[in-house]
Design an enzyme around this catalytic site. Structure first.
Site: not given
Ligand code: ATP
Ligand code: MG
Length: 572
Positions: A43, A267, A277
Site C-alpha cells: 500500500e 512477518r 509503516k
Molecule cells: P506495515 O504493518 O508496516 O504497515 P503492511 O503489511 O501494512 O506493513 P503493505 O504495504 O500492505 O504493508 O505490505 C506489502 C507486503 O509486505 C504484504 O504482503 C505484507 O504481508 C508484507 N510485509 C509487510 N511487513 C512485513 C514484515 N515485517 N515481514 C514480512 N513481510 C511483510
Molecule cells: Mg497492509
C-alpha cells in the site's frame, strides 16, 4: 522459461514450505502450461522497511527461481493516506534491492471491474446495501465467542440494493451513511465471513483516479480479485491474513474467476526495531527522526543512506528463513551479514575521529619542518584488485585521543609515556612526553620513531602490543562524522510500562555528531554509494548531506561483530 525442473531448484535455495509448494505445483502442472505468477502488493502509504524486503525476496525470488514473473501492484484503495512520493520511493527501493517487476499494476486500475463484480454479486443476492453506521455494524458483528446479528437491511430486495448502490456511486449520499456488504453468514466462526464491508462512501480525490469515484472498495474485497485478474498463481502474504483467506476464496468462487491461491508466512520482526509503516510515519511526522531516509530508520531508504547493501540484506533474509509462526530475529544477525559483505568490498582508509596531535621529535626536518614521505598502502587487503594508494606521512600527525593515556590503566597497550606502538603501515614510535595547555589538558604528545621499522616491522624482531591509526596533520582533511546507535533502547520496543507509548522507548542517544574529524586526503574523493572502512573505527559511507566544502560521513556499523558471540552462546 528457464530452469523449471523442481529437482534442480532444490539445490539452489534452502528448501522452505513456499518453495516446496511451488515446486509441487510445477511438477503436477497445477496451472497447466501457465508460468508461475507472483506479486508484491504494497500500500503506498509509507516507505518500505526491512520487513518488506523479506516479502520482496520471497515474491520475486521464488518467481525468478521457477522461471515465473512478479508484478509490482500498488494496493491504492485508501485515498488520503496514499501519496505519489510513496509510489516513487517503493519502486526505487524494489530496484535497489535488485528486483525488476514484470507489470506495474494498481488496484485502482481495477475499480471499474470491481464495481461490475459488486453489481453481479448484488444481482445474485450475495451483496446488500446496509444503512447501519460503522458503530452499529461493529456492535452487530459479535465476538470470537458470540455469533453476530443480521442487519435489519440484510433482507432488502435486489432491486432496492441495485438502486441504492448505483446512487452511492453517483454521489447521492454522504460519507459513512451506507456501505455495501457481502451476504455470507453472520454466525460464521470466522469473523471475516460475517458480512464483510465491500464498499464505503468516501468523497476523496484519489491520486490516480481523481474524482471519478466516491465509493472505494475495501482492501479485503479488492485484494483477492486483483490477484485473480493478474492471474497470480501463488499469492504470498504474512500470517495475519490467514483468516482472510476463506473470504478471498468466497469472492473468487461466487464470481467464477481465476483461482489464485494464497500462502502465508511469518512477518520479519527485528530486535530494537519497529517495522510498522504507521509507527514509522509517526516518527517522521513528529520529527523524532529527520525524515523517512534518516540513517537510523529501518526503512530501505534509511539503511541505504546509512551504507547497508542489497546483497547483505538479501543474504540476511535468506538466512533468516521462512516459517509459519511469528518470531523475532536478532538485529545483530543483520549486522553480521552487513559486516561480512562490507569487509569484502569496503575500501580502507585512515580517519581520526577525535584528534590528538602527535609530534615525532626525531623525524628529519625539511627546510620548513615539512619533510613528507609516502607509504604505499593496500586499498583492500581482502581484494588485491582494489589496488594501492599513497598515504602521506610527516613529522606531525593526528592520532585518536583514546589511543593515548598519560597514566595507562592495567592492560592498556596503546600509547603512553615510555611505551612503543606501531603506527599502522608506517613506523614504531615511543611516547616521550606531553605538552599541556593552561587548563592542564593534553594538547600534544611528543614521541620518537625508529627509522629502521619503516613499513611496520622491526628488523631485530622486536614486537609491539598495539597498532594505531593516524593521519598526517598537514595533509588531513576535515569532516563531520555521524555515529549511530539503536533507535530503541529495548530489544522489544513494545515492552512498555502502563500508560507508556512505544515512542517512550526511543533511544535519546541514537545519533552522535562528531565535528572536526581528520581524514587521510584520499577520502576527499569518496563518492556517494561507495563503501569505506575507516581502519579500527568502522564501516562508513558519504552522507547525502555531504558537500565538497563540508564532508559528512555516516558510520554504517562499528567493526566489532557481536553476532558471532551470540551464536556461540546459543550453541553452548
Ligand atoms: P506495515 O504493518 O508496516 O504497515 P503492511 O503489511 O501494512 O506493513 P503493505 O504495504 O500492505 O504493508 O505490505 C506489502 C507486503 O509486505 C504484504 O504482503 C505484507 O504481508 C508484507 N510485509 C509487510 N511487513 C512485513 C514484515 N515485517 N515481514 C514480512 N513481510 C511483510
Ligand atoms: Mg497492509
Amino acid at each position: 522459461m528457464t530452469n523449471t525442473n523442481p529437482e534442480s531448484q532444490a539445490a539452489a535455495t534452502p528448501s522452505n514450505f513456499l518453495h516446496d509448494q511451488i515446486a509441487e505445483d510445477v511438477r503436477t502442472k497445477k496451472y497447466g502450461d501457465a508460468q508461475i505468477q507472483t506479486r508484491f502488493p504494497p500500500e503506498p502509504n509509507g516507505y518500505l522497511h526491512i520487513g518488506h524486503a523479506k516479502a520482496i525476496c520471497i515474491d520475486f525470488g521464488l518467481a525468478d527461481e521457477f522461471g515465473g514473473k512478479t508484478n509490482l501492484r500498488f494496493d491504492d484503495t485508501n485515498p488520503g493516506k496514499e501519496e505519489q512520493e510513496y509510489v516513487d520511493s517503493i519502486q526505487a527501493d524494489v530496484r535497489w534491492l535488485g528486483f525488476e517487476w514484470d507489470r506495474l499494476c494498481y488496484a485502482s486500475d481495477y475499480f471499474g471491474q470491481l464495481y461490475e463484480w459488486a453489481v453481479q454479486l448484488i444481482k445474485a443476492g450475495k451483496a446488500y446495501v446496509d444503512d447501519l453506521s460503522a458503530d452499529e455494524i461493529r456492535q452487530h458483528r459479535g465476538t470470537l465467542t458470540e455469533p453476530g446479528q443480521d442487519s435489519p437491511y440484510r433482507t432488502r430486495s435486489i432491486e432496492e440494493n441495485l438502486d441504492l448502490f448505483t446512487r452511492m456511486k453517483a454521489g447521492e449520499f454522504p460519507d459513512g451513511s451506507r456501505v455495501l456488504r457481502a451476504k455470507i453468514d453472520m454466525t460464521s466462526p470466522n469473523i471475516n465471513m460475517r458480512d464483510p464491508v465491500m464498499y464505503r462512501i468516501l468523497h476523496a480525490t484519489h491520486q490516480r483516479t481523481g474524482d471519478e469515484w466516491c465509493i472505494y472498495p475495501m482492501y479485503d474485497y479488492a485484494h483477492g480479485q486483483s490477484d485473480s485478474l493478474e492471474r497470480v498463481t501463488h499469492s504470498m502474504c504474512t500470517l495475519e491474513f490467514t483468516d482472510h483467506q476463506p473470504l478471498y476464496r468466497w469472492f473468487i468462487e461466487q464470481l467464477g474467476i481465476f483461482p489464485t491461491q494464497q500462502f502465508e508466512f511469518d512477518r520479519l520482526n527485528l530486535t530494537y526495531t519497529l517495522l510498522s509503516k504507521r509507527k514509522l510515519l509517526q516518527l517522521v511526522q513528529e520529527k523524532r527522526v529527520n525524515g523517512w531516509d534518516d540513517p537510523r530508520m529501518p526503512t530501505l531508504s534509511g539503511i541505504r543512506r546509512r551504507g547497508f547493501t542489497p546483497e547483505a540484506l538479501r543474504a540476511f533474509v535468506a538466512a533468516s528463513g521462512v516459517s509459519r509462526t511469528n518470531g523475532s530475529t536478532d538485529i545483530e544477525m543483520l549486522e553480521h551479514y552487513q559486516r561480512d559483505d562490507l569487509n569484502r568490498r569496503a575500501r580502507r582508509a585512515m580517519a581520526v575521529l577525535r584528534p590528538l596531535k602527535l609530534v615525532i621529535d626525531n623525524y628529519p626536518e625539511g627546510p620548513n619542518q615539512d619533510q613528507v614521505e609516502f607509504f604505499e598502502v593496500a586499498n583492500n587487503p581482502e581484494d588485491a584488485s582494489a589496488g594501492t594508494r599513497q598515504v602521506p606521512f610527516s613529522r606531525e600527525l593526528f592520532i585518536e585521543q583514546d589511543d593515548f593515556r598519560e597514566t595507562p590503566p592495567p592492560k592498556y597497550h596503546r600509547l603512553s609515556p615510555g611505551k612503543e606502538v606501531r603506527l599502522r603501515n608506517a613506523y614504531f614510535v615511543t611516547a616521550q612526553r606531553v605538552a599541556k595547555d593552561a587548563a592542564g589538558n593534553i594538547v600534544e604528545v611528543h614521541c620518537t620513531y625508529d627509522p629502521a621499522t619503516r613499513g611496520g616491522d622491526a628488523p631485530d624482531g622486536r614486537k609491539v602490543k598495539s597498532t594505531i591509526h593516524w593521519v598526517s596533520a598537514a595533509h588531513a582533511i576535515g569532516a563531520e562524522i555521524r555515529l549511530y546507535d539503536r533507535l530503541f533502547t529495548k530489544a522489544d520496543p513494545y515492552d512498555l510500562e502502563e500508560g507508556q507509548d512505544v515512542l517512550d522507548n526511543l533511544n535519546p542517544n541514537s545519533i552522535e555528531i562528531v565535528t572536526g574529524a581528520k581524514l587521510e586526503p584520499s577520502l576527499a574523493s569518496a563518492k556517494l554509494g561507495e563503501h569505506l572502512q575507516f581502519e579500527r573505527v568502522g564501516y562508513f559511507c558519504l552522507d547525502t548531506d555531504s558537500t565538497p566544502a563540508h564532508l559528512v560521513f555516516n558510520r554504517t556499523l562499528p567493526l566489532k561483530d557481536s553476532w558471532a558471540k551470540i551464536e556461540k552462546k546459543a550453541g553452548a
